[in-house]
Scaffold this active site. Structure first.
Site, PDB file in Angstrom:
ATOM      1  CE  LYS A   1      -4.330  -1.856   1.397  1.00 24.61           C
ATOM      2  NZ  LYS A   1      -5.528  -1.855   2.160  1.00 24.61           N
TER       3      LYS A   1
ATOM      4  CE  LYS B   1     -13.412  -2.780   1.157  1.00 22.02           C
ATOM      5  NZ  LYS B   1     -12.169  -2.861   1.947  1.00 22.02           N
TER       6      LYS B   1
ATOM      7  CE  LYS C   1      -6.307  -7.578  -1.359  1.00 18.34           C
ATOM      8  NZ  LYS C   1      -6.924  -7.286  -0.064  1.00 18.34           N
TER       9      LYS C   1
HETATM   10  N1  AQP Z   1      -9.522 -10.316  -3.021  1.00 18.05           N
HETATM   11  C1  AQP Z   1      -9.896 -10.871  -1.875  1.00 18.05           C
HETATM   12  N2  AQP Z   1     -10.143 -12.194  -1.789  1.00 18.05           N
HETATM   13  C2  AQP Z   1     -10.531 -12.775  -0.612  1.00 18.05           C
HETATM   14  N3  AQP Z   1     -10.725 -12.068   0.518  1.00 18.05           N
HETATM   15  C3  AQP Z   1     -10.497 -10.740   0.478  1.00 18.05           C
HETATM   16  N4  AQP Z   1     -10.584  -9.762   1.395  1.00 18.05           N
HETATM   17  C4  AQP Z   1     -10.258  -8.579   0.849  1.00 18.05           C
HETATM   18  N5  AQP Z   1      -9.941  -8.738  -0.439  1.00 18.05           N
HETATM   19  C5  AQP Z   1     -10.076 -10.073  -0.708  1.00 18.05           C
HETATM   20  C6  AQP Z   1     -11.010  -9.979   2.786  1.00 18.05           C
HETATM   21  O1  AQP Z   1     -12.070  -9.093   3.059  1.00 18.05           O
HETATM   22  C7  AQP Z   1     -11.986  -8.674   4.421  1.00 18.05           C
HETATM   23  C8  AQP Z   1     -12.076  -7.175   4.520  1.00 18.05           C
HETATM   24  O2  AQP Z   1     -10.971  -6.584   3.899  1.00 18.05           O
HETATM   25  P1  AQP Z   1     -10.650  -5.059   4.240  1.00 18.05           P
HETATM   26  O3  AQP Z   1     -11.829  -4.229   3.995  1.00 18.05           O
HETATM   27  O4  AQP Z   1     -10.076  -4.963   5.600  1.00 18.05           O
HETATM   28  O5  AQP Z   1      -9.530  -4.612   3.299  1.00 18.05           O
HETATM   29  P2  AQP Z   1      -8.496  -5.309   2.417  1.00 18.05           P
HETATM   30  O6  AQP Z   1      -8.161  -6.684   2.848  1.00 18.05           O
HETATM   31  O7  AQP Z   1      -7.335  -4.386   2.272  1.00 18.05           O
HETATM   32  O8  AQP Z   1      -9.384  -5.406   1.113  1.00 18.05           O
HETATM   33  P3  AQP Z   1      -9.348  -4.496  -0.139  1.00 18.05           P
HETATM   34  O9  AQP Z   1     -10.567  -4.744  -0.903  1.00 18.05           O
HETATM   35  O10 AQP Z   1      -8.045  -4.711  -0.837  1.00 18.05           O
HETATM   36  O11 AQP Z   1      -9.475  -3.045   0.435  1.00 18.05           O
HETATM   37  P4  AQP Z   1      -8.595  -1.761   0.191  1.00 18.05           P
HETATM   38  O12 AQP Z   1      -8.375  -1.693  -1.289  1.00 18.05           O
HETATM   39  O13 AQP Z   1      -9.411  -0.649   0.732  1.00 18.05           O
HETATM   40  O14 AQP Z   1      -7.351  -1.979   0.953  1.00 18.05           O
HETATM   41  C9  AQP Z   1     -10.697  -9.246   4.985  1.00 18.05           C
HETATM   42  O15 AQP Z   1     -11.017 -10.420   5.731  1.00 18.05           O
HETATM   43  C10 AQP Z   1      -9.911  -9.603   3.771  1.00 18.05           C
HETATM   44  O16 AQP Z   1      -9.046 -10.695   4.000  1.00 18.05           O
END
Ligand code: AQP
Length: 333
Positions: free
Chosen positions: A113, A199, A196
């Site tokens: 990040k 969001k 991955k």
């Molecule tokens: N691509 C993914 N596949 C499986 N699980 C996923 N999770 C996130 N992306 C995937 C799981 O969703 C939960 C919440 O995640 P988060 O909101 O804490 O943020 P993150 O893991 O950083 O997800 P994003 O979508 O990539 O968000 P941004 O872009 O905002 O950082 C967690 O249990 C995570 O494992």
């Protein structure tokens, strides 16, 4: 000991299929077991990178709406906003004094990040895993259902629990167990099978949002990355075919079967036949959730009430744990 689940999602943007298959759907399944469950919207984590302050509250409601629409029952589980329970941040400071910089330096999510801006990003992004440890330990949670990407952060939470227990010579914090469940523990971007689904990916085409309509879902799947080969006959045939593997994995997760089962049905077929079947499955699973989310979002007062009641319940657990932690650490009171 009570089996207690804690997990959360960031209200950075709307939730996507990865959040749903990797975590949210598992939460719903676990809710029927013999667990006490707390699900928070981790808004304090969502401000660790630049964000739109005028959207934070509505995105927090939207994530809560997604939890409820997906099947989290506020009568069985506690749903709340992290910032409404100040004990998370208070415990974080206490744990931060025990978190070794060397271990934080190894966190891959920070590296991903922060990217090339590591010198300029805020301390909050670096300390994110310590806050996550506090989110878990403030409830003495025993089980944490998350996607694969959170495994390393959970290791740190386990490590901090052990450090505290050793330093203060008692078994105070339990070791939280990660629950990485289902076929799709790491859903990949529809545009790049090596990345991955996230969001914060600037490309909307990279993910299926829980708010997408049927047409949008079908169009995104139609354009999803594959290759020129047909679907393989067995799982070994998915090796080095990241885009193909991703679509087969998503199908398996949605259908609650294995990738081998999917390939026994579709092996040897062209993607042009598989993709509409995948789109149909995704729409069937997501459209009732999307509709329910829209209904809930039309009534924000209802969501606010659930969040307020949830925060009260969460604080009733968190406050005594914080007090006991501070007593053990020797603070004046
Ligand atoms: N691509 C993914 N596949 C499986 N699980 C996923 N999770 C996130 N992306 C995937 C799981 O969703 C939960 C919440 O995640 P988060 O909101 O804490 O943020 P993150 O893991 O950083 O997800 P994003 O979508 O990539 O968000 P941004 O872009 O905002 O950082 C967690 O249990 C995570 O494992």
């Amino acid at each position: 000991m009570t089996k207690r689940i804690l997990s959360g999602m960031q209200p950075t943007h709307g939730l996507h299929l990865g959040n749903y298959l990797g975590a949210l759907r598992n939460w719903v399944d676990l809710q029927h077991n013999d667990y006490e469950a707390l699900f928070c919207v981790v808004d304090l984590h969502a401000i660790t990178l630049p964000y739109e302050s005028d959207m934070l509250a509505s995105r927090t409601r939207e994530v809560a709406a997604a939890y409820i629409a997906a099947g989290i029952d506020p009568r069985k589980s506690t749903i709340f906003a992290q910032s409404a329970v100040p004990e998370h941040s208070q415990l974080m400071w206490l744990l931060a004094t025990m978190a070794q910089m060397g271990k934080l330096d190894r966190m891959t999510q920070f590296k991903d990040k922060a990217g090339k801006n590591a010198e300029r990003v805020g301390l909050g992004l670096y300390a994110y895993p310590v806050l996550m440890a506090a989110d878990i330990l403030i409830y003495k949670a025993t089980h944490v259902p998350v996607g694969e990407d959170q495994k390393q952060h959970l290791e740190l939470a386990r490590d901090l629990a052990a450090t505290f227990n050793t330093r203060y010579k008692r078994e105070f914090f339990p070791q939280p167990e990660p629950q990485i469940l289902g076929e799709a523990t790491r859903v990949m971007s529809l545009q790049d099978g090596a990345k991955k689904m996230s969001k914060s990916d600037p490309s909307e085409k990279s993910r299926i949002n829980l708010t997408d309509d049927a047409e949008t879902i079908a169009a995104k799947i139609k354009r999803a990355q594959t290759d020129s080969e047909p679907l393989p006959m067995n799982v070994e045939g998915l090796k080095d075919r990241a885009g193909a593997d991703n679509l087969v994995t998503i199908y398996a997760a949605l259908k609650r079967c294995s990738r081998a089962d999917v390939l026994s049905e579709f092996g040897g077929q062209q993607w042009s036949g598989f993709k509409p079947a995948l789109a149909e499955l995704a729409v069937a699973e997501l459209s009732p959730i999307t509709a329910k989310m829209a209904d809930l979002m039309a009534n924000p007062a209802k969501i606010d009430k659930i969040l307020a009641q949830g925060a009260e319940k969460a604080r009733s657990i968190a406050a005594p744990v914080l007090k006991e932690t501070m007593d053990i650490m020797g603070f004046w009171h």
